[in-house]
Design an enzyme around this catalytic site. Structure first.
Site, PDB file in Angstrom:
ATOM      1  N   ASP A   2      67.696 -53.243  32.423  1.00 34.11           N
ATOM      2  CA  ASP A   2      68.216 -54.266  33.322  1.00 34.11           C
ATOM      3  C   ASP A   2      67.433 -54.297  34.639  1.00 34.11           C
ATOM      4  O   ASP A   2      66.916 -53.276  35.079  1.00 34.11           O
ATOM      5  CB  ASP A   2      69.692 -53.960  33.603  1.00 34.11           C
ATOM      6  N   HIS A  58      59.957 -59.519  32.949  1.00 32.62           N
ATOM      7  CA  HIS A  58      60.115 -59.071  31.573  1.00 32.62           C
ATOM      8  C   HIS A  58      58.828 -58.425  31.046  1.00 32.62           C
ATOM      9  O   HIS A  58      58.874 -57.425  30.319  1.00 32.62           O
ATOM     10  CB  HIS A  58      60.527 -60.232  30.675  1.00 32.62           C
ATOM     11  N   LEU A  64      58.782 -39.774  17.819  1.00 34.23           N
ATOM     12  CA  LEU A  64      59.991 -40.434  18.301  1.00 34.23           C
ATOM     13  C   LEU A  64      60.201 -41.777  17.604  1.00 34.23           C
ATOM     14  O   LEU A  64      59.262 -42.524  17.349  1.00 34.23           O
ATOM     15  CB  LEU A  64      59.879 -40.632  19.812  1.00 34.23           C
TER      16      LEU A  64
END
Length: 245
Positions: free
Chosen positions: A25, A42, A136
């Site tokens: 956010d 973004h 990961l």
């Protein structure tokens, strides 16, 4: 080198959260402060995600689930939705550049039926390219909503019962957990939300039952390895009882 050495000294390697959820956010606010379009925020947020994922992989985190686009985000202005979709498409198309040599496994979770064929093909390519990696797991939550995920699982169980494949008494937490998008990764240990907001926003509702939360006022594009280190150190100071004394 100094920072990495300090990380090793301050993070307990035996208590690293195995699965971290991130609500990315503050991209729009970051851009507004700089007089830039929201799309620039973004893009900056996507770069931050790569940096944080590589760092998490290096310290032993097994999975990161990043909230990229929610089921509610379709209600944003069409110009912003289009810009987000273009960014996501380019991000997936550049998977070799983004994650080549990192050993990260990229997966996309959420309802893919509403996405364009172009984006779905890019998802398939990105997942296939990283499928043989062993590091990961990065879950990119795309057209994802926690309520939608739980509803989809419930519908699947109801269909099995209607077809005689299951009985109502077969419904358990384990059964439902196995129908979630995150069924193949560890339980969520830590959820991070930057930008000064204090809510889940329909993110990992089922999985967050016993997750720890960490909030900050930092907008996501400014989130650094140092901030992630602090979040993990704070997590390690907590006494997780899971309902016990």
């Amino acid at each position: 080198m100094f920072f990495k050495k300090k990380v090793v000294e301050t993070i307990d390697p035996g208590n690293v959260p195995q699965h971290i959820g991130i609500i990315m956010d503050g991209n729009g606010r970051w851009a507004k402060k700089r007089g830039l379009p929201r799309s620039a925020g973004h893009r900056a947020g996507a770069e931050t995600l790569k940096k944080i994922v590589v760092f998490c992989n290096s310290i032993g985190v097994k999975c990161v689930t990043a909230y990229a686009f929610s089921t509610e985000n379709w209600n944003r202005p069409q110009s912003e939705v289009d810009a987000l979709m273009d960014l996501l498409y380019n991000y997936l198309q550049q998977v070799e550049e983004q994650f080549g040599g990192t050993n990260v496994i990229l997966r996309v979770i959420g309802d893919r039926s509403a996405l364009s064929d172009k984006i779905n093909k890019a998802i398939d390519h990105a997942e296939e390219y990283t499928s043989s990696n062993t590091g990961l797991v990065l879950n990119v939550a795309l057209n994802y909503g926690g309520r939608d995920e739980i509803t989809t699982a419930a519908k699947a169980v109801a269909a099995d019962i209607a077809e005689g494949k299951r009985k109502p008494e077969d419904i358990t937490e384990e059964l439902l957990s196995g129908l979630m998008y995150t069924k193949d990764v560890p339980e969520v240990d830590l959820i991070i939300r930057p930008s000064g907001e204090y809510r889940l926003s329909n993110f990992l509702l089922w999985q967050a039952a016993y997750a720890e939360f960490w909030f900050s006022n930092i907008n996501w594009p400014d989130f650094s390895e140092k901030d992630m280190t602090q979040a993990i150190i704070d997590y390690q100071k907590r006494n997780r009882r899971f309902g016990k004394i």
